[in-house]
Design a protein around this motif. Structure first.
Motif, mmCIF file in Angstrom:
data_model
loop_
_atom_site.group_PDB
_atom_site.id
_atom_site.type_symbol
_atom_site.label_atom_id
_atom_site.label_comp_id
_atom_site.label_asym_id
_atom_site.label_seq_id
_atom_site.Cartn_x
_atom_site.Cartn_y
_atom_site.Cartn_z
ATOM 1 N N ASN A 1 9.649 -1.845 -6.817
ATOM 2 C CA ASN A 1 10.922 -1.200 -7.134
ATOM 3 C C ASN A 1 10.702 0.213 -7.655
ATOM 4 N N ARG A 2 9.692 0.392 -8.492
ATOM 5 C CA ARG A 2 9.436 1.723 -9.034
ATOM 6 C C ARG A 2 9.029 2.703 -7.934
ATOM 7 N N PHE A 3 8.229 2.248 -6.982
ATOM 8 C CA PHE A 3 7.844 3.118 -5.871
ATOM 9 C C PHE A 3 9.043 3.445 -4.984
ATOM 10 N N THR A 4 9.982 2.535 -4.887
ATOM 11 C CA THR A 4 11.186 2.800 -4.099
ATOM 12 C C THR A 4 12.050 3.863 -4.754
ATOM 13 N N ILE A 5 12.160 3.821 -6.075
ATOM 14 C CA ILE A 5 13.035 4.748 -6.802
ATOM 15 C C ILE A 5 12.423 6.138 -6.909
ATOM 16 N N ASP A 6 11.165 6.219 -7.308
ATOM 17 C CA ASP A 6 10.514 7.512 -7.517
ATOM 18 C C ASP A 6 9.031 7.353 -7.187
ATOM 19 N N SER B 1 0.840 -1.201 0.000
ATOM 20 C CA SER B 1 0.000 0.000 0.000
ATOM 21 C C SER B 1 0.874 1.250 0.000
ATOM 22 N N TYR B 2 0.471 2.239 -0.783
ATOM 23 C CA TYR B 2 1.160 3.531 -0.808
ATOM 24 C C TYR B 2 0.128 4.649 -0.725
ATOM 25 N N VAL B 3 0.475 5.703 0.016
ATOM 26 C CA VAL B 3 -0.463 6.789 0.294
ATOM 27 C C VAL B 3 0.156 8.125 -0.064
ATOM 28 N N ALA B 4 -0.615 8.948 -0.779
ATOM 29 C CA ALA B 4 -0.192 10.304 -1.144
ATOM 30 C C ALA B 4 -1.252 11.306 -0.713
ATOM 31 N N ILE C 1 5.177 10.665 -0.288
ATOM 32 C CA ILE C 1 4.390 9.434 -0.380
ATOM 33 C C ILE C 1 4.988 8.396 0.562
ATOM 34 N N ARG C 2 4.107 7.721 1.302
ATOM 35 C CA ARG C 2 4.561 6.712 2.258
ATOM 36 C C ARG C 2 3.939 5.358 1.928
ATOM 37 N N GLY C 3 4.646 4.300 2.295
ATOM 38 C CA GLY C 3 4.176 2.962 1.962
ATOM 39 C C GLY C 3 4.129 2.035 3.151
ATOM 40 N N LEU C 4 3.326 0.997 3.015
ATOM 41 C CA LEU C 4 3.218 -0.058 4.020
ATOM 42 C C LEU C 4 3.294 -1.381 3.269
ATOM 43 N N LEU C 5 4.416 -2.079 3.418
ATOM 44 C CA LEU C 5 4.666 -3.294 2.646
ATOM 45 C C LEU C 5 4.362 -4.520 3.494
ATOM 46 N N GLN D 1 6.306 9.488 -9.374
ATOM 47 C CA GLN D 1 6.180 9.043 -10.754
ATOM 48 C C GLN D 1 5.587 7.646 -10.821
ATOM 49 N N ALA D 2 5.960 6.816 -9.855
ATOM 50 C CA ALA D 2 5.419 5.454 -9.812
ATOM 51 C C ALA D 2 3.918 5.472 -9.582
ATOM 52 N N MET D 3 3.443 6.316 -8.667
ATOM 53 C CA MET D 3 2.011 6.353 -8.397
ATOM 54 C C MET D 3 1.233 6.824 -9.616
#
Length: 426
Positions: free
Chosen positions: A251-256, A200-203, A289-293, A259-261
């Motif tokens: 991986n895309r969310f980790t890098i940017d 999950s990712y939140v913006a 943006i924050r994530g919960l993996l 842009q990933a979202m």
């Protein structure tokens, strides 16, 4: 006595180290419990390792049933003074089916509120500290519990300046979230656990445009989910979820992350008739943006000799069902009522624990199972897709479906409506 200034609070704590209840964690669960205990005449030490205002990753939405409780607590006006907008409509898309309607009224409330934790927790903490018999302290981290034979009797911890202190109480409550320290210290047993299949990712975005009446938007297309809430500070909170084993997108969310979202929403929701991807493209990401993996939907033993758990410390549920805030408010009332109904806590621990766990389970277990269904990446069956279309085609079924989220209806109510509609089609 109320909390007063920081100086008054520190001075009072230096003179008073024993309370009826120590509450570890002063956000929504802890502060609401402190308020309820104060009204019941109990002395409370409310502490948090952090300070307010501050943010925390959370689905910070209240449905109308929770607004009724906030109003009864006397904080609704202060929450609304933040300028956070209310809403009453939901726009939901399950693959090719649209479910659109208003949440039914509950307890005289028809609006919902998704207020940022920077406002919510600060206001609730201040409100709790204004109550008679409540002392609130920020920046105190619990490191251990005090035990007298087989009963928890207090906490040990330290201030930010390194000073250590110990406080005793008849009851220690862990209201310190899904990674509760208190839960581990008291040895609460996990009774149920369903791991999520999702990342999950939140913006938080500005300049986001909604079509028609302000609403919550929810999209589940295949194995991917997105949800949008109107929130405080002229922002919208946007969450996306995708399978945890999808390492490409992780991986895309980790890098940017930004842009990933944007790319993820275009790729996974762009082929539908929804304007959601375009409207997100026109918005501006306002906060990191924050994530919960990965996380567990879990349920723990709720009470023992000298201790209890509340909120996410007791049971954490998939954020997609948005029940955490309600459960914290409701649980604080249940726990307080059970405490005040016992004449002698020392001789009633087992009875109180049994009552607390039974009542919380009776109220919340159906939504816990709803969360467990959401949290597994299982494609919709043809039967479920047909049921979704039936719900979307009926105003009665739509409102009954939405009513499960604010406890206006139970899952069996929706089942009865669907059965009747299906019989009408035969």
């Amino acid at each position: 006595m109320g909390a007063g200034s920081n100086y008054d609070r520190r001075d009072f704590v230096e003179r008073t180290t024993s309370f009826d209840v120590i509450i570890v964690g002063a956000r929504i669960a802890g502060s609401s419990l402190a308020y309820e205990c104060s009204k019941a005449g109990l002395s409370v030490f409310l502490l948090d390792k952090g300070s307010f205002p501050s943010d925390i990753l959370s689905t910070h939405n209240f449905f109308s049933n929770s607004l009724a409780m906030l109003r009864e607590m006397g904080v609704m006006d202060r929450l609304l003074e933040t300028g956070t907008p209310t809403y009453r409509r939901a726009h939901i898309q399950f693959d090719d089916t649209i479910i659109d309607g208003e949440y039914p009224e509950t307890n005289g409330e028809s609006e919902c509120l998704c207020i940022r934790r920077t406002h919510l927790d600060h206001i609730l903490f201040q409100h709790a500290c204004e109550q008679r018999g409540v002392v609130g302290i920020e920046g105190f981290r619990v490191t251990d519990v005090i035990k007298e034979e087989d009963r928890v009797a207090g906490v040990v911890g330290c201030y930010r300046d390194g000073r250590t202190e110990r406080f005793t109480a008849r009851l220690v409550v862990g209201a310190d979230g899904r990674n509760s320290v208190v839960r581990g210290l008291v040895g609460s047993q996990r009774q149920m656990c369903v791991p999520t299949d999702y990342a999950s990712y939140v913006a938080y975005v500005a300049d986001y445009r909604q079509e028609g009446e302000r609403c919550v938007e929810f999209y589940k297309i295949g194995e991917n989910l997105a949800i949008v809430f109107p929130t405080s500070d002229d922002l919208f909170v946007v969450g996306v979820m995708f399978p945890l084993d999808d390492h490409h997108w992780r991986n895309r969310f980790t890098i940017d992350p930004e842009q990933a979202m944007r790319s993820f929403v275009d790729a996974k929701f762009g082929s539908t008739s929804s304007s959601f991807p375009q409207r997100l493209a026109e918005s501006r990401v306002a906060l990191p943006i924050r994530g919960l993996l990965g996380y567990d939907n879990d349920w723990h033993q709720g009470m023992g000799k000298g201790w209890a758990l509340l909120g996410d410390a007791l049971s954490f549920k998939d954020p997609a069902v948005g029940q955490g805030q309600h459960d914290a408010l409701y649980g604080s009332r249940v726990l307080t009522r059970i405490l005040t109904s016992a004449n002698d806590w020392e001789s009633a621990w087992e009875e109180m624990a049994r009552s607390y766990e039974q009542e919380m389970g009776s109220k919340m277990m159906s939504r816990f199972h709803m969360a467990c269904q959401f949290t597994k990446n299982v494609p919709a069956t043809e039967e479920q897709a047909a049921v979704n279309r039936l719900i979307g085609s009926s105003e009665e079924a739509t409102q009954t479906f939405l009513g499960m989220y604010n406890y206006a209806n139970e899952p069996e109510d929706l089942g009865a409506v669907i059965s009747r509609l299906m019989q009408g089609q035969l």
